[in-house]
Design a protein around this motif. Structure first.
Motif, PDB file in Angstrom:
ATOM      1  N   GLY A   1       0.803  -1.220   0.000  1.00  0.00           N
ATOM      2  CA  GLY A   1       0.000   0.000   0.000  1.00  0.00           C
ATOM      3  C   GLY A   1       0.831   1.263   0.000  1.00  0.00           C
ATOM      4  N   SER A   2       1.991   1.223  -0.666  1.00  0.00           N
ATOM      5  CA  SER A   2       2.908   2.375  -0.617  1.00  0.00           C
ATOM      6  C   SER A   2       3.371   2.801  -2.005  1.00  0.00           C
ATOM      7  N   LEU A   3       2.461   2.767  -2.975  1.00  0.00           N
ATOM      8  CA  LEU A   3       2.835   3.156  -4.330  1.00  0.00           C
ATOM      9  C   LEU A   3       2.996   4.677  -4.449  1.00  0.00           C
ATOM     10  N   GLN A   4       4.066   5.108  -5.125  1.00  0.00           N
ATOM     11  CA  GLN A   4       4.230   6.513  -5.447  1.00  0.00           C
ATOM     12  C   GLN A   4       3.197   6.905  -6.505  1.00  0.00           C
ATOM     13  N   PRO A   5       2.845   8.180  -6.582  1.00  0.00           N
ATOM     14  CA  PRO A   5       1.810   8.610  -7.533  1.00  0.00           C
ATOM     15  C   PRO A   5       2.050   8.134  -8.966  1.00  0.00           C
ATOM     16  N   ALA A   6       3.318   8.205  -9.418  1.00  0.00           N
ATOM     17  CA  ALA A   6       3.614   7.795 -10.796  1.00  0.00           C
ATOM     18  C   ALA A   6       3.338   6.309 -10.992  1.00  0.00           C
ATOM     19  N   LEU A   7       3.764   5.504 -10.034  1.00  0.00           N
ATOM     20  CA  LEU A   7       3.540   4.066 -10.129  1.00  0.00           C
ATOM     21  C   LEU A   7       2.056   3.719  -9.967  1.00  0.00           C
ATOM     22  N   LEU A   8       1.350   4.539  -9.173  1.00  0.00           N
ATOM     23  CA  LEU A   8      -0.086   4.321  -9.005  1.00  0.00           C
ATOM     24  C   LEU A   8      -0.796   4.462 -10.350  1.00  0.00           C
ATOM     25  N   GLN A   9      -0.378   5.450 -11.144  1.00  0.00           N
ATOM     26  CA  GLN A   9      -0.968   5.655 -12.459  1.00  0.00           C
ATOM     27  C   GLN A   9      -0.675   4.470 -13.387  1.00  0.00           C
ATOM     28  N   VAL A  10       0.569   3.972 -13.310  1.00  0.00           N
ATOM     29  CA  VAL A  10       0.949   2.816 -14.138  1.00  0.00           C
ATOM     30  C   VAL A  10       0.120   1.595 -13.752  1.00  0.00           C
ATOM     31  N   ALA A  11       0.017   1.339 -12.440  1.00  0.00           N
ATOM     32  CA  ALA A  11      -0.755   0.195 -11.955  1.00  0.00           C
ATOM     33  C   ALA A  11      -2.215   0.316 -12.379  1.00  0.00           C
ATOM     34  N   ALA A  12      -2.757   1.514 -12.276  1.00  0.00           N
ATOM     35  CA  ALA A  12      -4.146   1.733 -12.655  1.00  0.00           C
ATOM     36  C   ALA A  12      -4.365   1.424 -14.129  1.00  0.00           C
ATOM     37  N   ALA A  13      -3.433   1.874 -14.979  1.00  0.00           N
ATOM     38  CA  ALA A  13      -3.564   1.634 -16.417  1.00  0.00           C
ATOM     39  C   ALA A  13      -3.526   0.137 -16.738  1.00  0.00           C
ATOM     40  N   LEU A  14      -2.621  -0.593 -16.080  1.00  0.00           N
ATOM     41  CA  LEU A  14      -2.493  -2.030 -16.337  1.00  0.00           C
ATOM     42  C   LEU A  14      -3.736  -2.789 -15.860  1.00  0.00           C
ATOM     43  N   LEU A  15      -4.193  -2.467 -14.665  1.00  0.00           N
ATOM     44  CA  LEU A  15      -5.371  -3.152 -14.123  1.00  0.00           C
ATOM     45  C   LEU A  15      -6.630  -2.823 -14.914  1.00  0.00           C
ATOM     46  N   LYS A  16      -6.662  -1.630 -15.475  1.00  0.00           N
ATOM     47  CA  LYS A  16      -7.814  -1.257 -16.309  1.00  0.00           C
ATOM     48  C   LYS A  16      -7.803  -2.059 -17.603  1.00  0.00           C
ATOM     49  N   GLN A  17      -6.594  -2.243 -18.195  1.00  0.00           N
ATOM     50  CA  GLN A  17      -6.499  -3.043 -19.418  1.00  0.00           C
ATOM     51  C   GLN A  17      -6.909  -4.491 -19.179  1.00  0.00           C
ATOM     52  N   LEU A  18      -6.631  -4.979 -17.978  1.00  0.00           N
ATOM     53  CA  LEU A  18      -7.010  -6.349 -17.634  1.00  0.00           C
ATOM     54  C   LEU A  18      -8.486  -6.467 -17.277  1.00  0.00           C
ATOM     55  N   GLY A  19      -9.160  -5.345 -17.149  1.00  0.00           N
ATOM     56  CA  GLY A  19     -10.585  -5.364 -16.866  1.00  0.00           C
ATOM     57  C   GLY A  19     -10.942  -5.433 -15.398  1.00  0.00           C
ATOM     58  N   PHE A  20      -9.962  -5.205 -14.519  1.00  0.00           N
ATOM     59  CA  PHE A  20     -10.242  -5.291 -13.083  1.00  0.00           C
ATOM     60  C   PHE A  20     -10.528  -3.925 -12.456  1.00  0.00           C
ATOM     61  N   LEU A  21     -10.066  -2.857 -13.074  1.00  0.00           N
ATOM     62  CA  LEU A  21     -10.298  -1.515 -12.532  1.00  0.00           C
ATOM     63  C   LEU A  21     -11.402  -0.846 -13.330  1.00  0.00           C
ATOM     64  N   LYS A  22     -12.497  -0.531 -12.662  1.00  0.00           N
ATOM     65  CA  LYS A  22     -13.647   0.091 -13.333  1.00  0.00           C
ATOM     66  C   LYS A  22     -13.702   1.591 -13.059  1.00  0.00           C
ATOM     67  N   SER A  23     -13.090   2.024 -11.971  1.00  0.00           N
ATOM     68  CA  SER A  23     -13.189   3.423 -11.545  1.00  0.00           C
ATOM     69  C   SER A  23     -12.469   4.357 -12.514  1.00  0.00           C
ATOM     70  N   VAL A  24     -13.072   5.518 -12.745  1.00  0.00           N
ATOM     71  CA  VAL A  24     -12.439   6.532 -13.606  1.00  0.00           C
ATOM     72  C   VAL A  24     -11.266   7.168 -12.886  1.00  0.00           C
ATOM     73  N   GLU A  25     -11.440   7.471 -11.603  1.00  0.00           N
ATOM     74  CA  GLU A  25     -10.378   8.067 -10.799  1.00  0.00           C
ATOM     75  C   GLU A  25      -9.528   6.966 -10.170  1.00  0.00           C
TER      76      GLU A  25
ATOM     77  N   THR B   1      -7.843   6.078  -7.591  1.00  0.00           N
ATOM     78  CA  THR B   1      -7.464   6.299  -6.193  1.00  0.00           C
ATOM     79  C   THR B   1      -6.719   5.082  -5.662  1.00  0.00           C
ATOM     80  N   VAL B   2      -6.012   5.280  -4.550  1.00  0.00           N
ATOM     81  CA  VAL B   2      -5.272   4.176  -3.938  1.00  0.00           C
ATOM     82  C   VAL B   2      -6.232   3.045  -3.573  1.00  0.00           C
ATOM     83  N   ALA B   3      -7.381   3.413  -3.009  1.00  0.00           N
ATOM     84  CA  ALA B   3      -8.352   2.397  -2.594  1.00  0.00           C
ATOM     85  C   ALA B   3      -8.880   1.615  -3.797  1.00  0.00           C
ATOM     86  N   ALA B   4      -9.180   2.321  -4.888  1.00  0.00           N
ATOM     87  CA  ALA B   4      -9.729   1.658  -6.069  1.00  0.00           C
ATOM     88  C   ALA B   4      -8.695   0.737  -6.717  1.00  0.00           C
TER      89      ALA B   4
END
Length: 755
Positions: free
Chosen positions: A289-313, A315-318
């Motif tokens: 639970g300690s991702l830097q903002p830049a890495l958070l964006q990368v993780a969000a993009a990857l999880l969204k491509q995999l279909g697991f992230l639905k949230s537009v924003e 956030t760390v929680a999402a």
């Protein structure tokens, strides 16, 4: 607790044990008193319950109900009784058996499943004593009765002499650790992920990323644990055998747990976007639970491509919630693969077959005995070396498997060892001791594989098929509708890395449906650049059709005969060998130009298709239809050289003689026969036709026979797989059909699929 032996007055006491005048059943034995066996969290109290015969085994044909004594099978494949000992004229055995009542005391999670939370059950124990055939019965009995033993007592097991054995049988929740190689598990995972992506997924694994993933499988059934000692003063041998169950329920479960140290999750994220530099650091940040903002964006993009992230924003929680969903998904897929592999193997293991066998060093027995008695093999596997392992399910060679496989790698073993050979055996499991009228279930153990080498195939090429037919439940009258059916095909090539090898592999993958034609050029370039030319490379294609999809396929076959024939013509065109001729370099070009030829061949039922006719037809067709490439291609086809249309007919479709005007009719005849047999199987399912154990005319075994004819040629196998791919698309069979390409180049492994 002490043994009592009761032998009625007989006139054979003075005779040698090897004398044929002896009866097998000599008298009976029973255990008096009770004994407490400590188990973690409590104890089990054993009390003598029933008298059991004392038996003498002095002839190879003597039958042992426990399967410890008997005639060894010709082939050790897990589907036949595999005795430890066999009378040979020089050695005989006396068996002292008893039935005990076991009662639980305490709050432990007891491995004897019916004791959890109280209650009792029966435990069968046996002490096998080896004797020379020249020793008299009186002397043998007098010697044995002084020191009869129990398998639950460590000292008794340690006192075993060569040729002796101790066993116990009861209903146990057997826990086994499973360490599965990437090659065994990645196909299921990539196939599942590719469906989520609805596009091609190239899954790249480094060798250091692992070689394996661990899990646990739990199986509840009736088992027999056997302790023996082959050599005086040597290691102990411990085997786990399946026993006849008095109940019809078999319960299997499997589970894995992934942490940040597992390279699996990092490999998945890297597979989504090859530009990700340090996916392992990304996973560590998500876990902590300690991702830097830049890495958070990368993780969000990857999880969204995999279909697991639905949230537009993002956030760390999402992002964290999406990551946990990914972990759950992966653990579920891997656990499902473990469970399926276990069930496949277990359904093909008959009563008294050896499931696992270990050589336990003398100094290690004391530490392992309690786990053996409790059925906790997982704890033993965590602390032992693989050198202890002699056999695991159907494996003949532990060295060639290198993992605790439980069926997930069985096909690798079969396809590596069963060259030019067919195996088909109906394995029967019984749910009662009435084998004639009682409940039973069948599983067919069958596979066909071949090996070739040469210009067309690379250094080494293997291919094969397996049609799985097994009953998940017991039945008094097994019928076709009670089986689960699935299909598996594989092609494997090994050679040094070259552009030609990769082009052939990717081209074959487009034929099998594992790679989309539009993705092929970029994939060829990526794989070829993975390592220097000449690097040891292995390519493997898989097609898997699960039970629901196979049933749907059966239900549709025969409903669109014109389409089905034309689809096979397209499949034959696609399956033609890739060549340097422009008319053969791509799947699309082969399909466009050669489908009409194959369709005419199939319409004619191969009647009167001679080599002269084939060469003339293809030459004229290419000259008139292939444009600028037609003249050269026409001349090449007329030569009848390697890979030409007529050469394929010679290699894959020629009969030994002219069979009814079909000298080159094998491709048509074998396809038509298999189609008819599959349609017949579907009718048998709907009519609930009874399936006998060894009836070669049954609808199930007839499909095996038809596949057997098909599988001895790799062109026919490739065409059949391509045909199934066409049918799957037409009839929307969906995710129940998996098609994958695996490429191992040096220390890297790629798994490719598309949704």
């Amino acid at each position: 607790m002490s043994w009592s032996i009761h032998i009625p007055a007989v006139n054979t006491l003075k005779l040698a044990l090897g004398n044929a005048a002896h009866e097998q059943a000599l008298g009976h034995a029973e255990l008096n008193g009770n004994k407490a066996i400590p188990i973690q969290g409590g104890e089990v109290s054993l009390t003598g319950a029933f008298k059991v015969p004392v038996e003498l085994f002095n002839d190879r044909n003597d039958k042992d109900a426990y399967g410890i004594i008997g005639v060894p099978p010709k082939e050790l494949d897990g589907s036949s009784v595999e005795p430890l000992f066999s009378p040979d004229g020089a050695a005989c055995w006396l068996k002292y058996a008893a039935e005990l009542s076991a009662e639980a005391n305490g709050q432990g999670d007891f491995p004897f499943v019916e004791l959890s939370g109280g209650g009792s059950l029966q435990v069968k124990v046996a002490d096998y004593r080896h004797h020379a055939a020249t020793q008299t019965l009186e002397a043998a009995l007098g010697s044995d009765v002084k020191s009869l033993r129990l398998p639950f007592v460590l000292g008794d097991v340690q006192a075993l002499q060569p040729g002796d054995a101790l066993s116990f049988q009861t209903c146990v929740a057997l826990k086994a650790g499973v360490k599965v190689s990437w090659s065994a598990i990645s196909t299921s995972l990539v196939g599942a992920l590719a469906k989520r992506l609805a596009g091609q997924l190239v899954f790249e694994l480094k060798a250091e990323a692992g070689a394996s993933i661990g899990g646990t499988v739990s199986l509840q059934d009736e088992f027999r644990i056997v302790f023996s000692r082959p050599k005086d003063g040597g290691a102990f041998r411990v085997s786990v055998r399946k026993a006849t169950s008095d109940g019809a329920a078999v319960h299997v479960s499997a589970g894995v747990s992934l942490g940040h140290s597992s390279p699996l999750l990092a490999s998945i994220l890297s597979a989504v976007d090859s530009k990700v530099q340090d996916a392992l650091k990304l996973v560590e940040g998500l876990e902590q639970g300690s991702l830097q903002p830049a890495l958070l964006q990368v993780a969000a993009a990857l999880l969204k491509q995999l279909g697991f992230l639905k949230s537009v924003e993002p956030t760390v929680a999402a992002v964290t919630a999406a990551y946990e969903e990914l972990k759950d998904f992966v653990e579920s897929v891997v656990s499902g693969a473990l469970k399926a592999g276990f069930e496949y193997e277990y359904a093909r293991s008959t009563e008294d077959a050896t499931l696992l066998e270990l050589e336990v060093p003398v100094g290690e027995l004391a530490g392992a005995h309690g786990a053996f008695v409790s059925g906790d093999l997982a704890s033993i596997q965590r602390r032992v070396n693989d050198t202890w392992l002699r056999r695991y399910f159907h494996m003949k060679s532990v060295e060639s498997q290198r993992v605790w496989g439980l069926g997930l790698g069985w096909r690798d073993l079969n396809f590596a060892s069963q060259e030019d050979r067919r195996k088909l055996k109906a394995v029967v499991q019984h749910a009662s001791r009435d084998h004639r009228q009682g409940p039973r279930r069948y599983a067919f153990l069958g596979a066909r594989s071949y090996t070739s080498s040469g210009v067309l195939y690379g250094k080494t090429s293997r291919w094969g098929l397996d049609f799985s037919a097994q009953m998940p439940r017991f039945s008094l009258t097994p019928s076709a509708d009670e089986f689960e059916y699935s299909f598996f095909a594989q092609s494997h090539v090994e050679d040094g890395l070259s552009k030609e090898l990769i082009q052939r592999a990717v081209d074959a993958a487009t034929v099998w449906g594992a790679v989309r034609p539009e993705d092929a050029p970029a994939l060829v370039d990526r794989l070829f650049r993975a390592a220097p030319a000449g690097t040891k490379t292995a390519t493997r294609l898989d097609l898997r059709v699960d039970n629901p999809s196979f049933r749907r396929l059966l239900a549709k076959l025969g409903s669109e005969p014109a389409f089905e024939r034309n689809a096979f013509a397209r499949a034959l065109a696609r399956a033609l060998p890739r060549a340097s001729q422009p008319v053969r370099t791509s799947l699309q070009r082969r399909e466009e130009l050669y489908t009409p030829l194959w369709d005419a061949y199939l319409k004619d039922g191969a009647k009167d298709w001679t080599l002269d006719r084939a060469r003339a037809s293809v030459a004229w067709h290419l000259k008139t239809q292939a444009g600028a490439d037609g003249f050269v291609a026409s001349h090449w086809e007329q030569t009848g050289g390697t890979g030409t249309f007529s050469d394929v007919l010679v290699q894959s479709s020629r009969y030994g003689g002219d069979i009814g005007g079909q000298p080159y009719g094998k491709v048509y005849v074998f396809w038509r026969d298999l189609l008819d047999k599959l349609i017949t199987l579907n009718k048998a399912i709907h009519s609930e036709a009874v399936i006998a154990e060894n009836d070669a005319t049954s609808a199930v075994q007839q499909v095996f026979t038809a596949l057997d004819d098909l599988a001895c040629d790799d062109f026919r196998v490739t065409a059949f797989v391509a045909w199934m791919d066409q049918l799957a698309i037409r009839w929307k069979l969906g995710s129940g059909i998996q098609r994958l390409l695996q490429v191992r180049v040096g220390e890297q492994e790629f798994v490719i699929s598309h949704g």
